[in-house]
Design an enzyme around this catalytic site. Structure first.
Site, PDB file in Angstrom:
ATOM      1  N   LYS A 185       7.657 -27.283  19.714  1.00  0.00           N
ATOM      2  CA  LYS A 185       6.277 -27.482  19.265  1.00  0.00           C
ATOM      3  C   LYS A 185       5.360 -26.338  19.699  1.00  0.00           C
ATOM      4  O   LYS A 185       4.477 -25.927  18.954  1.00  0.00           O
ATOM      5  CB  LYS A 185       5.753 -28.823  19.786  1.00  0.00           C
ATOM      6  CG  LYS A 185       6.445 -30.022  19.155  1.00  0.00           C
ATOM      7  CD  LYS A 185       5.890 -31.320  19.706  1.00  0.00           C
ATOM      8  CE  LYS A 185       6.636 -32.518  19.119  1.00  0.00           C
ATOM      9  NZ  LYS A 185       6.416 -32.651  17.684  1.00  0.00           N
ATOM     10  N   LYS A 280      15.024 -36.502  10.262  1.00  0.00           N
ATOM     11  CA  LYS A 280      14.629 -37.851  10.641  1.00  0.00           C
ATOM     12  C   LYS A 280      13.386 -38.291   9.880  1.00  0.00           C
ATOM     13  O   LYS A 280      12.480 -37.491   9.633  1.00  0.00           O
ATOM     14  CB  LYS A 280      14.365 -37.905  12.148  1.00  0.00           C
ATOM     15  CG  LYS A 280      14.130 -39.296  12.693  1.00  0.00           C
ATOM     16  CD  LYS A 280      13.989 -39.253  14.202  1.00  0.00           C
ATOM     17  CE  LYS A 280      13.729 -40.644  14.769  1.00  0.00           C
ATOM     18  NZ  LYS A 280      13.605 -40.618  16.245  1.00  0.00           N
ATOM     19  N   LYS A 283       6.564 -39.761  10.820  1.00  0.00           N
ATOM     20  CA  LYS A 283       5.162 -39.943  10.454  1.00  0.00           C
ATOM     21  C   LYS A 283       4.493 -38.621  10.104  1.00  0.00           C
ATOM     22  O   LYS A 283       3.546 -38.588   9.321  1.00  0.00           O
ATOM     23  CB  LYS A 283       4.398 -40.571  11.628  1.00  0.00           C
ATOM     24  CG  LYS A 283       4.803 -41.985  11.977  1.00  0.00           C
ATOM     25  CD  LYS A 283       3.998 -42.462  13.191  1.00  0.00           C
ATOM     26  CE  LYS A 283       4.344 -43.879  13.599  1.00  0.00           C
ATOM     27  NZ  LYS A 283       3.547 -44.336  14.753  1.00  0.00           N
TER      28      LYS A 283
END
Length: 416
Positions: A185, A280, A283
């Protein structure tokens, strides 16, 4: 925790698990005591398995079994939670929330909304409170029973943050630098756009778990590494401050924290994207077509399944590495229909995609519709929902405060 997954130190099978573990075998504890800064890492810790969150352990779940109990029949404790960011989707439900329903019947369970984890990346301040309430309502709509489980909001129990700070003082920075998700990230967003919380949230996760003296933690593939850090941190704090050192300060001696065991499901741990069977369900994925949200209406579900990615192979089958989308859709159908893998394989092996998509759509709509009705009932009664969260926070707070007081004592603080 993938963003959704930080909260999903979740994920377990639909039955009470029988645990088979090789954790801490071979005398790790003696090695650890000789080297307080020691933390194990293998290929998984270095990210070679590509899962995103790994564990130096081998754990399997087999046939249903009652949880181990002591002679006083005290139930083992499980904690788990989901972030209130974005819509709760099928991956969150099948990978975590649906499994809680079985667990609450056999374990002392605490399920919370991990709102503190939701702020590790930029978020909408206007939506956080609403999303937190919505997530709690979904917990209840899915079948979490407040007579069996405590449901609360993470930030409503202040001990989570206090313990995180205390644990931070004992956490080597090198342990956090090895966390795969932070590397990924921070590389993607750039150092100037990444807050310290993204680096330290595994310590908050450790606090979430250790605060309640958890016996087991349901984890998915992208959470194993963080749970391993939690285990190592519990061992480290127990060594640095527990035992005779704690007793000299008036404590009971012994371990300050239980070292939690992971629970990993044989199926349902990773529900994949509808648009990419190798990614995966998330959201944070840009396209809403990549996921089925629990509150999606019938026509939206039908459209997403109709447009989901498939392949041109004849028939349908599990476990063909060349057909990740096929395996994912069959797995979703298996979990939604509560059928065995063998039953689904036999039922669907000669189907074409058109027939199967209709079957899957109907199964999803039938399964989610009662949840959606119950959700609307709960969310329209704010007094009831507030009461549930208040009661849950009070119960959780009593457990948390006892642990926190022990840690303050063991670390030598002057208490009021």
């Amino acid at each position: 925790m993938g963003r959704a997954a930080i909260s999903q130190f979740l994920i377990l099978s639909n039955s009470s698990p029988r645990l088979s573990s090789s954790l801490y075998c071979g005398g790790l504890r003696s090695k650890y005591l000789k080297r307080p800064g020691f933390i194990r890492h293998n290929r998984a810790m270095n990210g070679d398995n590509g899962a995103g969150f790994r564990c130096c352990c081998s754990v399997s779940l087999s046939q249903p079994a009652a949880p181990e109990t002591s002679s006083s029949s005290v139930r083992k404790r499980i904690v788990s939670g989901v972030q209130p960011t974005g819509a709760v989707h099928l991956g969150n439900y099948l990978g975590a929330i649906k499994n809680w329903i079985a667990l609450q019947n056999s374990y002392d369970t605490l399920f919370f909304i991990v709102d503190l984890h939701a702020i590790t990346l930029p978020y909408d301040t206007q939506q956080l409170s609403k999303a937190t309430r919505n997530t709690a309502a979904i917990y209840l709509a899915c079948g979490v029973d407040t007579t069996k489980a405590s449901v609360f909001v993470q930030s409503h129990v202040r001990a989570h943050v206090e313990l995180m700070w205390l644990l931070s003082s004992a956490t080597p920075i090198g342990w956090l630098n090895r966390m795969i998700q932070f590397k990924e990230k921070s590389l993607k967003a750039g150092d100037e756009n990444v807050g310290v919380a993204l680096l330290t949230y595994p310590v908050l996760m450790a606090s979430d778990i250790l605060l309640y003296q958890s016996d087991f933690v349901p984890v998915g593939e992208d959470q194993k590494q963080h749970l391993e850090l939690t285990r190592e941190l519990a061992e480290r704090v127990n060594y640095l401050y527990g035992g005779r050192k704690w007793k000299k300060l008036g404590g009971r001696s012994g371990a300050i924290f239980k070292v939690p065991e992971p629970l990993i499901p044989p199926a349902g741990a990773r529900v994949m994207s509808l648009t990419d069977g190798l990614s995966k369900m998330s959201k944070s994925a840009p396209s809403d077509l990549s996921r089925i949200n629990l509150l999606d209406p019938k026509d939206v579900i039908a459209n997403k399944i109709k447009r989901c990615k498939t392949d041109s192979f004849p028939g349908l089958e599990f476990d063909n590495p060349e057909r990740p989308e096929c395996n994912n859709l069959l797995s979703i159908y298996q979990l939604i229909s509560s059928k065995t893998k063998e039953e689904v394989a036999h039922e669907c092996r000669d189907m074409n995609w058109g027939t199967f998509k209709t079957l899957l759509t109907d199964a999803l709509v039938d399964h989610l519709h009662p949840i959606q009705i119950r959700y609307e009932e709960i969310i329209s009664d704010p007094a009831y929902l507030d009461g549930v969260l208040t009661e849950g926070a009070n119960k959780a707070g009593a457990i948390a405060d006892a642990t926190l007081n022990n840690v303050y004592q063991a670390m030598g603080f002057l208490r009021r």
